[in-house]
Design a protein around this motif. Sequence first.
Motif, short mmCIF file in Angstrom:
data_model
loop_
_atom_site.label_atom_id
_atom_site.label_comp_id
_atom_site.label_asym_id
_atom_site.label_seq_id
_atom_site.Cartn_x
_atom_site.Cartn_y
_atom_site.Cartn_z
N GLN A 16 39.42 -0.56 -26.02
CA GLN A 16 40.03 -1.65 -25.05
C GLN A 16 39.62 -3.18 -24.52
O GLN A 16 40.17 -3.89 -23.70
CB GLN A 16 40.69 -1.02 -23.77
N LEU A 17 38.87 -2.72 -24.93
CA LEU A 17 38.04 -4.36 -24.36
C LEU A 17 37.27 -5.00 -25.40
O LEU A 17 36.88 -5.98 -25.70
CB LEU A 17 36.75 -3.80 -23.04
N GLN A 18 37.24 -4.70 -26.63
CA GLN A 18 37.42 -5.90 -28.48
C GLN A 18 35.73 -6.02 -27.76
O GLN A 18 35.43 -6.71 -28.48
CB GLN A 18 37.85 -7.12 -27.92
N LEU A 19 34.58 -4.04 -27.58
CA LEU A 19 33.96 -4.22 -28.22
C LEU A 19 33.72 -4.05 -28.96
O LEU A 19 34.56 -2.58 -29.75
CB LEU A 19 33.13 -3.81 -26.47
N ALA A 20 32.66 -4.39 -30.10
CA ALA A 20 32.34 -3.61 -31.25
C ALA A 20 31.86 -1.73 -31.32
O ALA A 20 31.30 -1.46 -30.11
CB ALA A 20 30.88 -3.76 -32.13
N PRO A 21 32.61 -0.50 -31.65
CA PRO A 21 32.68 0.51 -30.97
C PRO A 21 31.24 1.10 -31.48
O PRO A 21 30.23 0.15 -32.15
CB PRO A 21 33.68 1.63 -32.09
N VAL A 22 30.40 1.59 -30.81
CA VAL A 22 29.31 2.86 -31.11
C VAL A 22 29.94 3.42 -32.11
O VAL A 22 31.00 3.61 -33.39
CB VAL A 22 28.87 3.62 -30.64
#
Length: 520
Positions: free
Chosen positions: A284-290
């Motif tokens: 949702q925050l447009q961060l790369a997933p873990v």
Amino acid sequence: MRDELLEKISANGNLPALGSSVSRVVQLASSDDEAVRNLAHFIMSDVALTQKILRISNAACFRSHASSSPVTTISKAIFLLGFDTVKTCALGMLLVDRMPGSRAAGVRGELLHALSASMFGRELARRSQHRDAEEAAIAALFGNIGRLLVAAHDHTLYAEINALARQGMAPAKAARQVIGSGFETLAEIVMTAWDMPEMIVKAQAPLPAGALRPARNRQEWIQQVAAFSNAAAGMLAQADDVDAAGAALVALVARFGAALNLDQAKLGQMLVTVTEETNALAGQLQLAPVVPAASLPKPVQKDEAAALWRQLEGEDGALLGLPAEFLLQTADGEDPTQAGGRHASGKPHNARELLFAGVQDVTEMMASGRCKANDLIMLVLETIYRGMGFRFATVCLKDIKSNQFRARISLGENNAARQAGFAFSANPSRDLFHLALANEADLLISDAADAKIRDLIPAWHRALLPDARSFIVLPLVVQKKPLGLFYADRILPATEGVPPDETAMIKTLKGQVVAALNPR
């Protein structure tokens, strides 16, 4: 060097606003009856934050509840996911959206670390018997705030610290060598300036080395959870290295196992849950997933809502001088129901679906056995506000002492100022509001400039809301006694009308509040 860094941080104009927002949310306590309403108000005042919370509420990994209907209101999100979960997610989203330099790789990595740590803290808080255990999740969220601030304000220093750490130096020692201070000192200075609770600030202090014993008090437990959560988040960051991840898993259990009642199996289950939830937030925050959860160490049908509103008697609806065309009734034909788009007035094309979801939500809340009248009113108000696309919506209740109807809860544009001025005498008067209350008549004013209605609008309403061109009035009457009303308006005429199915659902929503307020 530390003083220069602090000057950079202090000079950033975005941080005070971020700190004010964070402090406001952090200090909402779940035990406070006003907290749910205040959290909902805060989230809904930010359109982007509202949409993110609703999307995360509908993510499969967060929706462990039995409800199969989508989450379409913040009130339902808080009711189903829990106050603490929504609060922690909102804090994480604020941190990501408003932290300076959030496009830089280092900053985004630290933000992902913070989100992951908060999910670990939340999992441990769920299992705890401590009072206000959710503070552990908040402490975990800010466990790397010192590193995050360095990454956001001086990438060169941040890179130097990381380079020393990769060479085998302890991160704390590397920070002291490069900036002359540990990350904890920076965190304490900034969090104190943000007026964060002392419990959260103290939780960032380092723990003694070696295996930890069970905490002697709540403060020490929160400190242990914050330390564990940040260590576990760091392990996730290197989980693609199987050997390193396996060693870190063993080390975590050895250090924190006895203190936090964790073993390999429990930690393995927690890793899967945290990874799924962190990835959902990151998306949702447009961060790369873990890393995917698969690569980690593995150690009722709802009753339909009853129609609680009686049908208005008489075919023309002419009640005590109220023109029939202003009664809330059906329009000719049906409106489009596609998911996107709005009528010229601002009403969504898919109002039927949004209202129906609200009816289901209210029914579910009432059937749960843990429904509070204020929470129910808030959910109905939000459903009407969002479902019908109003710009301002409020609930008025009668104040016996002042003999007035006064706004108690409100949503929308400039809601605080409008709520303060929305009050009128309970003494009978031949205006639109008193006529609606006296006749228990739900009203839709499609165009307030119409000659038939202009003289029925009271002076206080014209002064407070001079640009209201269409509005709705839903009186709350119990055993023939008027208790208050729902009101909502738009600044444009509502020429599209209200189809029969939408009318029925609006009446049902209001009727459910009437039923909840009925002392019988």
